[in-house]
Motif scaffolding. Structure first.
Motif, PDB file in Angstrom:
ATOM      1  N   ARG A  90      -9.730   1.817   1.076  1.00  0.00           N
ATOM      2  CA  ARG A  90     -10.215   0.491   1.477  1.00  0.00           C
ATOM      3  C   ARG A  90     -10.191  -0.474   0.290  1.00  0.00           C
ATOM      4  N   SER A  91     -10.598   0.019  -0.876  1.00  0.00           N
ATOM      5  CA  SER A  91     -10.592  -0.839  -2.056  1.00  0.00           C
ATOM      6  C   SER A  91      -9.178  -1.288  -2.398  1.00  0.00           C
ATOM      7  N   ALA A  92      -8.263  -0.332  -2.451  1.00  0.00           N
ATOM      8  CA  ALA A  92      -6.886  -0.662  -2.829  1.00  0.00           C
ATOM      9  C   ALA A  92      -6.242  -1.585  -1.810  1.00  0.00           C
ATOM     10  N   SER A  93      -6.629  -1.463  -0.534  1.00  0.00           N
ATOM     11  CA  SER A  93      -6.005  -2.278   0.513  1.00  0.00           C
ATOM     12  C   SER A  93      -6.308  -3.759   0.346  1.00  0.00           C
ATOM     13  N   ARG A  94      -7.310  -4.105  -0.458  1.00  0.00           N
ATOM     14  CA  ARG A  94      -7.629  -5.522  -0.682  1.00  0.00           C
ATOM     15  C   ARG A  94      -6.656  -6.192  -1.646  1.00  0.00           C
ATOM     16  N   ILE A  95      -5.931  -5.399  -2.405  1.00  0.00           N
ATOM     17  CA  ILE A  95      -4.973  -5.976  -3.348  1.00  0.00           C
ATOM     18  C   ILE A  95      -3.802  -6.544  -2.565  1.00  0.00           C
ATOM     19  N   ARG A  96      -3.474  -7.803  -2.826  1.00  0.00           N
ATOM     20  CA  ARG A  96      -2.375  -8.448  -2.108  1.00  0.00           C
ATOM     21  C   ARG A  96      -1.105  -8.519  -2.940  1.00  0.00           C
ATOM     22  N   LEU A  97      -1.259  -8.511  -4.264  1.00  0.00           N
ATOM     23  CA  LEU A  97      -0.088  -8.596  -5.129  1.00  0.00           C
ATOM     24  C   LEU A  97      -0.357  -7.851  -6.427  1.00  0.00           C
ATOM     25  N   LEU A  98       0.560  -6.972  -6.784  1.00  0.00           N
ATOM     26  CA  LEU A  98       0.491  -6.276  -8.066  1.00  0.00           C
ATOM     27  C   LEU A  98       1.879  -6.350  -8.692  1.00  0.00           C
ATOM     28  N   PRO A  99       2.103  -7.324  -9.572  1.00  0.00           N
ATOM     29  CA  PRO A  99       3.427  -7.477 -10.183  1.00  0.00           C
ATOM     30  C   PRO A  99       3.662  -6.472 -11.301  1.00  0.00           C
ATOM     31  N   VAL A 100       4.886  -5.960 -11.396  1.00  0.00           N
ATOM     32  CA  VAL A 100       5.257  -4.997 -12.430  1.00  0.00           C
ATOM     33  C   VAL A 100       6.613  -5.375 -12.997  1.00  0.00           C
ATOM     34  N   ALA A 101       7.001  -4.665 -14.059  1.00  0.00           N
ATOM     35  CA  ALA A 101       8.188  -5.048 -14.823  1.00  0.00           C
ATOM     36  C   ALA A 101       9.479  -4.434 -14.307  1.00  0.00           C
ATOM     37  N   SER A 102       9.389  -3.379 -13.481  1.00  0.00           N
ATOM     38  CA  SER A 102      10.609  -2.711 -13.025  1.00  0.00           C
ATOM     39  C   SER A 102      10.311  -1.918 -11.770  1.00  0.00           C
ATOM     40  N   GLU A 103      11.369  -1.537 -11.095  1.00  0.00           N
ATOM     41  CA  GLU A 103      11.201  -0.704  -9.909  1.00  0.00           C
ATOM     42  C   GLU A 103      10.649   0.666 -10.277  1.00  0.00           C
ATOM     43  N   ARG A 104      10.972   1.143 -11.481  1.00  0.00           N
ATOM     44  CA  ARG A 104      10.427   2.431 -11.918  1.00  0.00           C
ATOM     45  C   ARG A 104       8.910   2.339 -12.050  1.00  0.00           C
ATOM     46  N   GLU A 134       5.549  -4.232  -0.298  1.00  0.00           N
ATOM     47  CA  GLU A 134       5.234  -5.646  -0.117  1.00  0.00           C
ATOM     48  C   GLU A 134       4.133  -6.107  -1.066  1.00  0.00           C
ATOM     49  N   THR A 135       3.368  -5.153  -1.636  1.00  0.00           N
ATOM     50  CA  THR A 135       2.274  -5.487  -2.559  1.00  0.00           C
ATOM     51  C   THR A 135       2.699  -5.309  -4.010  1.00  0.00           C
ATOM     52  N   VAL A 136       3.302  -4.172  -4.322  1.00  0.00           N
ATOM     53  CA  VAL A 136       3.743  -3.904  -5.692  1.00  0.00           C
ATOM     54  C   VAL A 136       5.176  -4.414  -5.823  1.00  0.00           C
ATOM     55  N   ARG A 137       5.344  -5.492  -6.559  1.00  0.00           N
ATOM     56  CA  ARG A 137       6.631  -6.190  -6.591  1.00  0.00           C
ATOM     57  C   ARG A 137       7.128  -6.366  -8.025  1.00  0.00           C
ATOM     58  N   VAL A 138       8.428  -6.347  -8.164  1.00  0.00           N
ATOM     59  CA  VAL A 138       9.048  -6.444  -9.481  1.00  0.00           C
ATOM     60  C   VAL A 138       9.211  -7.923  -9.826  1.00  0.00           C
ATOM     61  N   LEU A 139       8.153  -8.473 -10.431  1.00  0.00           N
ATOM     62  CA  LEU A 139       8.136  -9.874 -10.838  1.00  0.00           C
ATOM     63  C   LEU A 139       8.001 -10.022 -12.345  1.00  0.00           C
ATOM     64  N   GLY A 140       7.802  -8.909 -13.022  1.00  0.00           N
ATOM     65  CA  GLY A 140       7.582  -8.953 -14.466  1.00  0.00           C
ATOM     66  C   GLY A 140       6.108  -8.930 -14.789  1.00  0.00           C
TER      67      GLY A 140
END
Length: 916
Positions: free
Chosen positions: A169-183, A197-203
């Motif tokens: 339930r806690s994690a489901s509140r996260i709407r965006l988690l940007p990261v540096a790579s697909e790995r 759709e939440t964890v996205r490669v945006l840097g």
């Protein structure tokens, strides 16, 4: 609530239980906040930002960018220092009740460590952006050991279900988690249970400053930040160890090491800036007192170290993700990790440490300084470190620079304004993937990349494959292998990531095919192919059918086959919980094959990767066949505790062989055991009908340890029969050891406070010191080798951790090096010269386990606490070394019946007493 405990669940594995408990305690406030959010309107132009380590990380550039375009930004602070830092950037601050109100009204909430960065009770309904604080190397959250355990709370299924649901339930509140790579995205999705759709490669907005790291102004600003340490010197060496879950940094230099570090800095006109982890321990103050070239740059002097990296010339770290940040600046990084085996096993690593380190790390400051001298000057050593930095970047960073604007654009698009930012796509793709017999095959569209190699990487081993380049590129990797001359068997159960490499050694990201084959049962395994880590993974598991894997299936099978089983003239054998077919059960199996060949011999194994003796039947735990023979066999022969599902059959006898004479105290003989553990030990002893003992001493202590009331057979140890019958030349050939070379066998036991291979002896250094006329053969304990993390490389080193029979290794050895392992008693059968490498003797004897007798009084060889002492003792060991009489006495006391016929005696006794 302090920042270190404010996270909702993530990040630091051994802190998870504390954070989970506080999360649960905060649930009433969260519920009230959720109710309030139904009547309080949120404004998308209002932002609330918080950071678990002060005013910094990726939250700072994102907050400044939002504020610069006119959004109302408030930073949640808890200290005057943080308030002052935020004010210096022109950011409004809130705290206490004001933080709750601001969070409740904000359309966008930004955190870096967890919900406690802002107001946990007010986040419901906001667009929540979680900016992670680094590329993950260490296992996080759901991937970390013990993430569903809370100290003092029963570790039972209902509690785990409650905690799992709270985390979900806690994690489901996260709407965006940007990261540096697909790995990195693959790891975060796994760790937090989030979707693409939440964890996205945006840097990573945190490192945008590093994209400008070659600008003179950026380097000057970074140097000014490093100057806060007070250290003096032309070049800057940054020492940035990671946090060890509340334990001190094991690499904190001694007084003498500080002196040698200072001398090195003087010789190179350099300074050492020590940046301990914000939550770390370790006393580095002695270094600053030693020399003005050594300074501390703690969290109190600099909240975020990232902007200081452009001023660094050389980085020293261990497991910290700062290595990835430094790699983007082409900063050479040296690895100092004296506890690599323990840390890698207790925390778990997404990459093998050898991959992260580039295949080299040092354990001591002296060795590191020698390495640093080579890397400080132009040449091959420096070039190698820079090449490895580029591989790290290629592997883990595909979105770099401009990340703040991409994240801002993604937030706006999600809130209905503007177009979403473009995200990088994989440079290559898998067109098709399928199993072809014993191999996994891939057809690859390489695009503009040039693949040169392919491999499977699992948690414990890496398997090389083949690449065929023609009109199309085809990769082929084996799913089976042969070890030590044995049969080809499926790889151990694990998830093996397919890694396609370019000429630099960097991994090429692969987009998955449109469709993948369904999981299947083949090769004595369940085989599934899944997208994972910017590639594919072949997931191998025990060969249970869908029906056997279904909820409640195992209990149903237990009732069916243990309710009214049909007796069989069969014996089920199990060693080390099904992870091997070895030890005393193997010795009994060998004798059964000769004396009672009509008896069916079935080996209980965890999966199809465990080699079993010729002429026996494999029964993989949990399959219907396993349950059938478990209930029907006339005898169960085991060398450790029985499975918790064991039920006593009226026609069945349990022969407990155990796995060694006990030096260390066991079960009821150990002090400080909980009531639960003591009850479990007594119940375990009552499951056995017969207990096998190597000698009278073992009989006495094993009986007492488990309050055993049945028959104790003192017939010698069947696992030692090979000591008299083994073919030394053939065993050495399997090990790759020449006949004219001496062998030092290093076989330490496991430790209760770690699951890694014990690495108190630097085996590579020992092999180098012993010279060309020696090989150091290393044998990890059955309870520890699966943890991985130990790099057993080096000229003259043979990693025999997976060798099926440690007794055969004794036959091949000239000297045994051990600590507290019961292998010392098996070696007695050969009167093998033994050296005791015991640097932690006092701690092990007095805190961890306790001894059943005074080892120093009876030991058949010298004690060694340092590598120098181990080397000297090994070179001196042999006839005439002054220990001959002790070795004879040791054999008479502990191995009087290990004459090569113990297995025969046990089988004859089983037949005579009607067990078979």
């Amino acid at each position: 609530m302090g920042r270190a405990a404010s996270s909702y669940a993530g990040g630091i594995a051994l802190q998870v239980s504390r954070r989970t408990l506080r999360t649960l305690l905060a649930l009433p406030a969260v519920a009230l906040g959720a109710a309030a959010s139904l009547v309080v309107a949120r404004d998308r132009h209002r932002w609330v930002v918080g950071c678990g380590s002060g005013v910094g990380e990726g939250a700072l550039p994102l907050a400044l960018a939002a504020q610069a375009r006119g959004d109302d930004v408030a930073w949640v602070v808890r200290t005057d220092r943080d308030a002052a830092d935020a004010a210096a950037h022109g950011i409004r601050t809130v705290r206490g009740w004001g933080a709750f109100v601001a969070t409740l009204r904000a359309g966008v909430v930004v955190i870096t460590h967890g919900f406690g960065d802002v107001s946990r009770a007010g986040v419901h309904g906001a667009y929540l952006v979680h900016l992670w604080h680094g590329i993950p190397l260490k296992h996080l959250h759901r991937d970390a050991p013990g993430w569903l355990r809370i100290a003092g709370v029963p570790d039972v299924a209902p509690v785990r279900r409650l905690l799992r649901e709270a985390h979900r339930r806690s994690a489901s509140r996260i709407r965006l988690l940007p990261v540096a790579s697909e790995r990195a995205a693959s790891r975060m999705r796994s760790a937090l249970g989030l979707g693409a759709e939440t964890v996205r490669v945006l840097g990573d907005a945190r490192v945008d400053v590093l994209a400008r790291g070659d600008e003179p102004a950026v380097r000057a600003a970074a140097t000014a930040l490093l100057d806060r340490s007070g250290a003096l010197g032309r070049a800057t060496v940054l020492y940035a160890p990671t946090w060890r879950d509340g334990k001190p940094d094991p690499a904190v230099p001694t007084a003498d090491e500080w002196q040698r570090i200072a001398a090195w800095l003087e010789a190179h006109d350099a300074r050492l800036v020590v940046r301990s982890h914000p939550h770390g321990l370790g006393d580095y103050a002695a270094g600053a007192a030693t020399s003005d070239r050594i300074g501390l740059l703690g969290h109190d002097r600099l909240a975020d170290v990232t902007p200081a990296l452009p001023g660094v010339d050389l980085l020293v770290t261990d497991f910290s993700s700062i290595a990835y940040d430094a790699a983007t600046l082409d900063i050479p990084t040296l690895l100092l990790a004296p506890d690599v085996a323990a840390y890698a096993a207790s925390r778990g690593l997404y990459d093998a440490y050898a991959t992260f380190s580039g295949g080299r790390h040092e354990r001591t400051w002296d060795a590191l300084l020698a390495w640093a001298s080579d890397v400080a000057e132009p040449g091959a050593a420096r070039d190698e470190r820079l090449a490895h930095a580029r591989v790290l970047v290629a592997d883990h960073v595909t979105a770099f620079g401009g990340s703040t604007q991409r994240v801002l654009q993604a937030i706006d698009a999600a809130l209905g304004h503007g177009e979403p930012p473009a995200e990088p796509s994989a440079p290559a793709s898998v067109v098709a993937a399928w199993r072809d017999g014993e191999r996994l095959r891939l057809r690859i569209d390489a695009g503009a990349t040039t693949p040169v190699a392919v491999r499977l990487r699992g948690a414990r081993e890496t398997i090389a494959g083949e690449l065929a380049v023609g009109e199309t590129i085809e990769a082929s990797v084996p799913l089976t292998r042969s070890r030590w001359g044995g049969p080809r068997l499926v790889l151990p159960s694990d998830a093996y990531v397919v890694e396609v490499l370019d000429v630099s050694g960097a991994r090429i990201e692969l987009a998955p095919p449109a469709s993948l084959p369904k999981p299947e049962l083949a090769l004595d395994a369940r085989i599934a192919i899944e997208p994972r880590e910017a590639s594919l993974a072949v997931v191998l598991a025990p060969p249970l059918t869908d029906a056997e894997r279904a909820p409640g299936a195992q209990r149903a099978l237990q009732r069916r086959h243990l309710g009214s089983p049909e007796p069989q003239r069969a014996v089920m054998l199990e060693a080390f919980y099904g992870t091997a077919a070895s030890c005393n059960p193997a010795g009994i199996d060998h004798a059964l094959a000769t004396i009672a060949p009509d008896v069916v011999r079935a080996w209980s194994t965890v999966d199809g990767s465990v080699p079993i003796p010729e002429g026996t039947v494999r029964a993989v735990e949990g399959t219907e066949a396993w349950w059938r023979i478990r209930g029907g066999a006339r005898a169960l022969v085991v060398n450790d505790w029985l499975r918790k599902r064991h039920r006593r059959m009226t026609h069945q006898k349990v022969v407990q062989t155990w796995h060694g004479t006990p030096l260390k105290r066991l079960a009821l003989e150990r002090g400080g055991q909980s009531l639960r553990t003591r009850i479990a030990s007594r119940l375990e002893g009552r499951r056995w009908d017969v207990l096998l003992a190597q000698n009278p001493f073992a009989a006495e202590h094993l009986r007492a340890a488990y309050a055993f009331r049945g028959d104790v057979w003192q017939l010698g140890y069947p696992r030692g029969d090979v000591l008299q019958t083994g073919d030394r030349a053939a065993i050495r050939a399997r090990l790759g050891v020449p006949a004219d070379v001496r062998v030092a066998l290093y076989a330490p036991t496991w430790r209760d406070d770690r699951i890694a291979v014990v690495d108190h002896v630097d085996v590579a250094a020992l092999a180098t010191r012993l010279g060309d006329g020696w090989r150091v053969v290393v044998r990890g304990h059955a309870r520890s080798h699966a943890g991985g993390g130990l790099e057993l490389h080096g000229e003259g080193v043979v990693d025999a951790t997976t060798y099926p029979d440690v007794a055969e290794l004794l036959v091949a050895a000239d000297v045994l090096v051990t600590d507290y392992s019961s292998v010392m008693f098996d070696a007695a059968g050969l009167e093998l010269p033994t050296v005791f490498a015991v640097p932690d003797l006092d701690d092990y004897r007095d805190r961890l386990r306790g001894f059943t007798f005074d080892l120093a009084e009876l030991a058949p060889g010298p004690f060694a606490r340092t590598l120098d002492e181990v080397e000297d003792a090994v070179l001196a060991a042999g006839p005439g070394d002054g220990w001959d009489e002790r070795r004879r006495a040791w054999r008479e006391r502990f191995a009087p019946l290990d004459d090569g016929h113990a297995g025969e005696r046990v089988v004859q006794r089983m037949l005579a007493e009607g067990i078979l």
